[in-house]
Design an enzyme around this catalytic site. Structure first.
Site, PDB file in Angstrom:
ATOM      1  N   GLY A 110      70.177 -35.193 -33.190  1.00 48.28           N
ATOM      2  CA  GLY A 110      68.746 -35.376 -33.386  1.00 48.28           C
ATOM      3  C   GLY A 110      68.246 -34.457 -34.486  1.00 48.28           C
ATOM      4  O   GLY A 110      68.745 -33.344 -34.638  1.00 48.28           O
ATOM      5  N   TRP A 119      61.509 -31.017 -33.369  1.00 50.61           N
ATOM      6  CA  TRP A 119      62.127 -30.100 -32.415  1.00 50.61           C
ATOM      7  C   TRP A 119      63.621 -29.984 -32.666  1.00 50.61           C
ATOM      8  O   TRP A 119      64.209 -28.899 -32.555  1.00 50.61           O
ATOM      9  CB  TRP A 119      61.825 -30.567 -31.007  1.00 50.61           C
ATOM     10  N   PHE A 127      69.248 -39.536 -38.152  1.00 51.63           N
ATOM     11  CA  PHE A 127      69.046 -40.985 -38.273  1.00 51.63           C
ATOM     12  C   PHE A 127      68.569 -41.224 -39.705  1.00 51.63           C
ATOM     13  O   PHE A 127      67.475 -40.823 -40.081  1.00 51.63           O
ATOM     14  CB  PHE A 127      68.020 -41.473 -37.256  1.00 51.63           C
ATOM     15  N   LYS A 175      62.637 -34.600 -23.027  1.00 57.32           N
ATOM     16  CA  LYS A 175      61.691 -34.726 -21.924  1.00 57.32           C
ATOM     17  C   LYS A 175      61.436 -36.202 -21.656  1.00 57.32           C
ATOM     18  O   LYS A 175      60.821 -36.896 -22.465  1.00 57.32           O
ATOM     19  CB  LYS A 175      60.387 -34.002 -22.266  1.00 57.32           C
ATOM     20  N   LYS A 204      55.167 -32.706 -17.486  1.00 59.14           N
ATOM     21  CA  LYS A 204      54.112 -32.010 -18.219  1.00 59.14           C
ATOM     22  C   LYS A 204      53.469 -32.914 -19.254  1.00 59.14           C
ATOM     23  O   LYS A 204      52.265 -32.812 -19.534  1.00 59.14           O
ATOM     24  CB  LYS A 204      54.693 -30.758 -18.859  1.00 59.14           C
ATOM     25  N   LYS A 244      57.711 -39.340 -32.244  1.00 64.25           N
ATOM     26  CA  LYS A 244      57.414 -40.234 -31.132  1.00 64.25           C
ATOM     27  C   LYS A 244      56.683 -39.497 -30.011  1.00 64.25           C
ATOM     28  O   LYS A 244      56.986 -38.346 -29.697  1.00 64.25           O
ATOM     29  CB  LYS A 244      58.713 -40.834 -30.565  1.00 64.25           C
ATOM     30  N   GLN A 283      55.939 -38.909 -26.099  1.00 63.70           N
ATOM     31  CA  GLN A 283      56.748 -38.993 -24.890  1.00 63.70           C
ATOM     32  C   GLN A 283      55.878 -39.269 -23.664  1.00 63.70           C
ATOM     33  O   GLN A 283      56.309 -39.921 -22.718  1.00 63.70           O
ATOM     34  CB  GLN A 283      57.525 -37.685 -24.678  1.00 63.70           C
TER      35      GLN A 283
END
Length: 452
Positions: A87, A91, A118, A198, A283, A390, A392
């Site tokens: 990834g 983050w 990606f 998450k 959260k 994106k 979440q």
């Protein structure tokens, strides 16, 4: 002001848990009570801190691949661990930066950190991986931050993971099932994994946490790392902390702690994978609710109520799914702190306490959604505001709603249910604080036996 969901009183939950400190947060954070709160026992077991490997005399990378090297602690290192980050978003890039700064210092790790990207074509016509490797910067998702010259961007997933025995997964959770299917038979048998993701997958047989998805599909152990972490703040080395959730192997947990810890990023291990992961996941639903409150300019009292209710529902949902979840986990960075950061300023008594995370993407986009009266979709706002990142919270709210509906728990979790119904347009954003004539069915939550 009338609330669509009940503001649970402490008495309503007197048999539910000993987690009543949430309803007393104003007292806890007054000057006379704060020290008592800090002294509370954390969830992790008291052990001596792991031995710290000394920094080498120079910053010269140690590129030798020979076996049986002597580490900084004087012990023989049979082979060095190789790390790949799966990834490369906001983050993921920060995770690579943290890890890369440590692999240069720790003799038990190879210097090089692979980061699977990606592949995208930038407006300049250049490939994103080429730009990252040329400039040492993820110009799309983390502009202005140098990742470390030992971070190598790789658009080939199979190649990125083939030699790694430590995999760090940090992608949007909705892509993980496809990624795992691509990796079946492609990873080493001795690989250890950690998920910074998450979210959850909802299947016919029930909800599946991302760490379980990774473990089941790839046949490997998977820990988790969650916390009150805004990537852009960690990128500029503002102090933050996180929680590593592990299952049985404390030594592996300590390896992850070493790999992520820096003077500005403090990591604590807790033997509670499900609890840590669910805190981080749920959260995001509370963040969406907080964004609605901000978008409707409802103020800090309402925000505090949302946080309290959100924390109660987070704990209740976690314990109903996994009775092994520890109460103490909610005192860690992945729990209380991760929920506190939903608002820039929270007022407790005469004190103003800053919990800076006003930039969290879920809260920010939900605020815009509410300011537009729910007339613009989350998809449109995500595309406009997040530059390819994106959300979440919206998908997690949908997945949790499916679980609640299937198990007949909707009335037990009015905040979670209301957030989803607002997100899909069944209710207006103002419904977050409108009173419901329906009396919640609390009997299940009031029975401690339901957690046995």
């Amino acid at each position: 002001m009338r609330f669509h969901f009940p503001l649970y009183s402490s008495s309503s939950f007197s048999h539910f848990s000993n987690f009543t400190f949430i309803s007393s947060l104003p007292l806890i954070f007054s000057s006379s009570h704060f020290s008592t709160f800090i002294s509370m026992a954390p969830a992790f077991e008291p052990v001596s801190p792991p031995h710290q490997e000394a920094e080498p005399q120079t910053a010269t990378p140690h590129h030798t691949d020979t076996v049986n090297n002597f580490g900084n602690d004087g012990q023989v290192v049979g082979s060095k661990s190789k790390v790949t980050v799966v990834g490369s978003g906001n983050w993921g890039s920060v995770a690579a930066k943290l890890i890369a700064s440590n692999t240069l210092k720790l003799n038990s790790f190879h210097d090089e950190v692979r980061m699977w990207v990606f592949e995208e074509t930038l407006q300049t016509g250049e490939k994103l991986t080429d730009v990252i490797n040329k400039t040492n910067e993820n110009v799309k998702y983390l502009p202005g931050i140098k990742l470390g010259k030992n971070v190598i961007a790789d658009p080939d997933l199979d190649n990125a993971v083939k030699d790694a025995n430590m995999l760090v997964f940090v992608t949007p959770h909705q892509f993980m099932e496809g990624i795992c299917k691509r990796l079946v038979g492609k990873v080493r048998e001795d690989v250890e994994a950690i998920s910074l993701i998450k979210g959850m997958e909802v299947k016919m047989e029930g909800p599946c946490m991302i760490s379980n998805l990774i473990s089941e599909q790839l046949g490997i152990n998977c820990s988790v790392l969650m916390g009150a972490n805004i990537a852009n703040e960690i990128a500029v080395e503002k102090f933050s902390e996180a929680t590593v959730g592990y299952r049985d192997n404390r030594e592996i947990a300590e390896q992850w702690v070493k790999l992520f810890s820096t003077p500005y990023f403090m990591v604590t291990p807790v033997q509670d994978v499900e609890g840590v992961e669910l805190c981080g996941t749920l959260k995001n639903i509370v963040a969406i609710a907080a964004g609605f409150v901000d978008g409707l300019d409802m103020g800090n009292n309402t925000k505090a109520a949302i946080m309290r209710i959100g924390l109660r529902e987070m704990r209740a949902f976690s314990k109903l799914l996994f009775s092994s979840v520890r109460d103490g986990t909610f005192f860690e960075s992945c729990g209380v702190a991760d929920t506190f950061y939903l608002r820039k300023l929270i007022y407790f008594g005469s004190k103003t306490i800053t919990f800076v995370a006003v930039g969290g993407r879920n809260r920010k986009v939900a605020e815009a959604f509410a300011r537009n009266g729910g007339k613009r979709s989350f998809d449109d706002l995500e595309a406009e505001m997040l530059q390819g990142q994106k959300l979440q919270g919206v998908s997690t709210a949908r997945e949790v709603y499916e679980v609640l509906s299937h198990r007949g728990w909707l009335e037990l979790f009015p905040l979670f249910a209301t957030v989803h119904e607002i997100c899909v347009g069944r209710l207006p954003p103002s419904a977050i604080v409108e009173y419901s004539e329906k009396k919640p069915r609390l009997s299940l939550l009031e029975d401690p036996a339901c957690y046995q």
